[in-house]
Design an enzyme around this catalytic site. Structure first.
Site, PDB file in Angstrom:
ATOM      1  N   GLU A  72     -89.873  -0.745 -58.247  1.00 48.42           N
ATOM      2  CA  GLU A  72     -90.963  -1.397 -57.498  1.00 48.42           C
ATOM      3  C   GLU A  72     -91.277  -0.617 -56.219  1.00 48.42           C
ATOM      4  O   GLU A  72     -92.419  -0.595 -55.766  1.00 48.42           O
ATOM      5  CB  GLU A  72     -90.596  -2.864 -57.210  1.00 48.42           C
ATOM      6  N   HIS A 123     -85.609   1.737 -56.244  1.00 49.98           N
ATOM      7  CA  HIS A 123     -85.995   0.729 -57.234  1.00 49.98           C
ATOM      8  C   HIS A 123     -87.403   1.028 -57.738  1.00 49.98           C
ATOM      9  O   HIS A 123     -88.254   1.493 -56.973  1.00 49.98           O
ATOM     10  CB  HIS A 123     -85.930  -0.675 -56.610  1.00 49.98           C
ATOM     11  N   TRP A 146     -82.534 -10.037 -55.053  1.00 48.57           N
ATOM     12  CA  TRP A 146     -83.408 -11.211 -54.866  1.00 48.57           C
ATOM     13  C   TRP A 146     -84.868 -10.812 -54.669  1.00 48.57           C
ATOM     14  O   TRP A 146     -85.741 -11.673 -54.615  1.00 48.57           O
ATOM     15  CB  TRP A 146     -82.939 -12.031 -53.659  1.00 48.57           C
ATOM     16  N   GLY A 190     -82.355  -9.323 -61.399  1.00 46.70           N
ATOM     17  CA  GLY A 190     -83.454  -9.866 -60.611  1.00 46.70           C
ATOM     18  C   GLY A 190     -83.573 -11.368 -60.823  1.00 46.70           C
ATOM     19  O   GLY A 190     -82.840 -12.166 -60.236  1.00 46.70           O
ATOM     20  N   GLY A 191     -84.475 -11.783 -61.699  1.00 48.63           N
ATOM     21  CA  GLY A 191     -84.792 -13.197 -61.931  1.00 48.63           C
ATOM     22  C   GLY A 191     -83.577 -14.100 -62.087  1.00 48.63           C
ATOM     23  O   GLY A 191     -83.504 -15.162 -61.457  1.00 48.63           O
ATOM     24  N   SER A 214     -84.302  -7.877 -67.197  1.00 45.93           N
ATOM     25  CA  SER A 214     -84.264  -9.105 -68.009  1.00 45.93           C
ATOM     26  C   SER A 214     -82.869  -9.442 -68.527  1.00 45.93           C
ATOM     27  O   SER A 214     -82.719  -9.892 -69.667  1.00 45.93           O
ATOM     28  CB  SER A 214     -85.271  -9.016 -69.161  1.00 45.93           C
TER      29      SER A 214
HETATM   30  P1  PGA Z   1     -85.059  -8.657 -63.676  1.00 47.87           P
HETATM   31  O1  PGA Z   1     -85.108  -7.540 -62.512  1.00 47.87           O
HETATM   32  O2  PGA Z   1     -83.620  -8.983 -63.896  1.00 47.87           O
HETATM   33  O3  PGA Z   1     -85.858  -9.803 -63.147  1.00 47.87           O
HETATM   34  O4  PGA Z   1     -85.692  -8.035 -64.885  1.00 47.87           O
HETATM   35  C1  PGA Z   1     -84.166  -6.519 -62.431  1.00 47.87           C
HETATM   36  C2  PGA Z   1     -84.468  -5.601 -61.287  1.00 47.87           C
HETATM   37  O5  PGA Z   1     -85.645  -5.335 -61.004  1.00 47.87           O
HETATM   38  O6  PGA Z   1     -83.547  -5.124 -60.612  1.00 47.87           O
END
Ligand code: PGA
Length: 251
Positions: free
Chosen positions: A101, A99, A10, A233-234, A212
């Protein structure tokens, strides 16, 4: 039958505990209608603050919980940090480590990620080790990330790790990798694990894809890309879409 993973990341969403509870509650309700025909492990990784809300909503059911990060010590003077022991004691089974990020915005790399993996394993959490190359980089970056993260991780412990291949250029862009690209990454990951451990052990480590993913493309990553599931993610922020992914994987 091979176990498949559907893991929700999330990230820093949603912005209220009520919304977190609602999202978890809707996922639980909708997921009950998905008849499992494969061994599907569904995991929610909310922000730390919402773990109690999410655990209350998912308690006793099929959904497992995880943290999005952890420190490498069990406790102590580390202002603002959450330890793997705390996650374990709160009821988590999993923790995402490394991750992109965190690598990008918090400068996490090799040695630190390795310490976190070691600490997570010590606390009997399943580390979801995220690796992936940035735009313009070659896949060999992934090999280096694996070697750094897995230093001194034993043969016994490597079997307890899930590896998430997440090409940075595919995260949150709406432009996923192709199943072929995912397959090339999986082959490279297994080859690297084969060098570090053995081909046999390499075959036992689940490799999932992230970047994605949605209910329309998830199956292609499993069937054509040889992936063991997805880190999402999204699409994990919408209960209907996330559970549609679970249904697609159950086919
Ligand atoms: P996303 O993110 O599905 O929004 O591309 C995946 C993730 O960062 O784990």
């Amino acid at each position: 039958m091979k176990k498949l993973y559907l893991i929700a990341n999330w990230k820093m969403n949603p912005t209220t505990p009520k919304q977190a509870e609602k999202l978890a509650g809707e996922i639980v309700l909708r997921l009950k209608k998905v008849k499992p025909s494969r061994k599907l492990e569904t995991v929610l990784c909310p922000p730390f603050l919402y773990l109690p809300n999410v655990i209350a909503k998912t308690f006793g059911g099929a959904i497992k919980q995880g943290g999005q990060n952890c420190h490498f010590e069990d406790s102590g003077a580390y202002t603002g940090e959450i330890s793997p022991k705390m996650l374990k004691n709160a009821g988590c089974k999993y923790v995402i480590i490394g991750h992109s990020e965190r690598r990008m915005y918090f400068e996490e790399k090799g040695e630190l990620i390795n310490k976190k993996i070691t600490a997570a394993l010590k606390n009997k959490l399943v580390p979801i080790l995220a690796v992936g190359e940035k735009k313009g980089e070659s896949l060999s970056v992934v090999k280096g990330q694996l070697k750094g993260a897995l230093k001194n991780i034993s043969e016994k412990d490597i079997k307890k790790i899930v590896i998430a291949y997440e090409p940075v250029w595919a995260i949150g862009t709406g432009n996923p990798a192709t199943p072929d690209e995912a397959l090339s990454a999986k082959i490279l990951i297994q080859k690297t694990l084969g060098e570090l451990y053995s081909a046999k052990l390499a075959g036992l480590v689940p490799v999932i894809y992230g970047g994605s993913t949605d209910s329309k493309n998830i199956l292609s990553f499993i069937e054509e890309g040889g992936m063991d599931g997805a880190l999402v993610g999204g699409s994990s922020l919408k209960a209907s879409e996330f559970v549609k992914m679970a249904s697609a994987m159950n086919k």
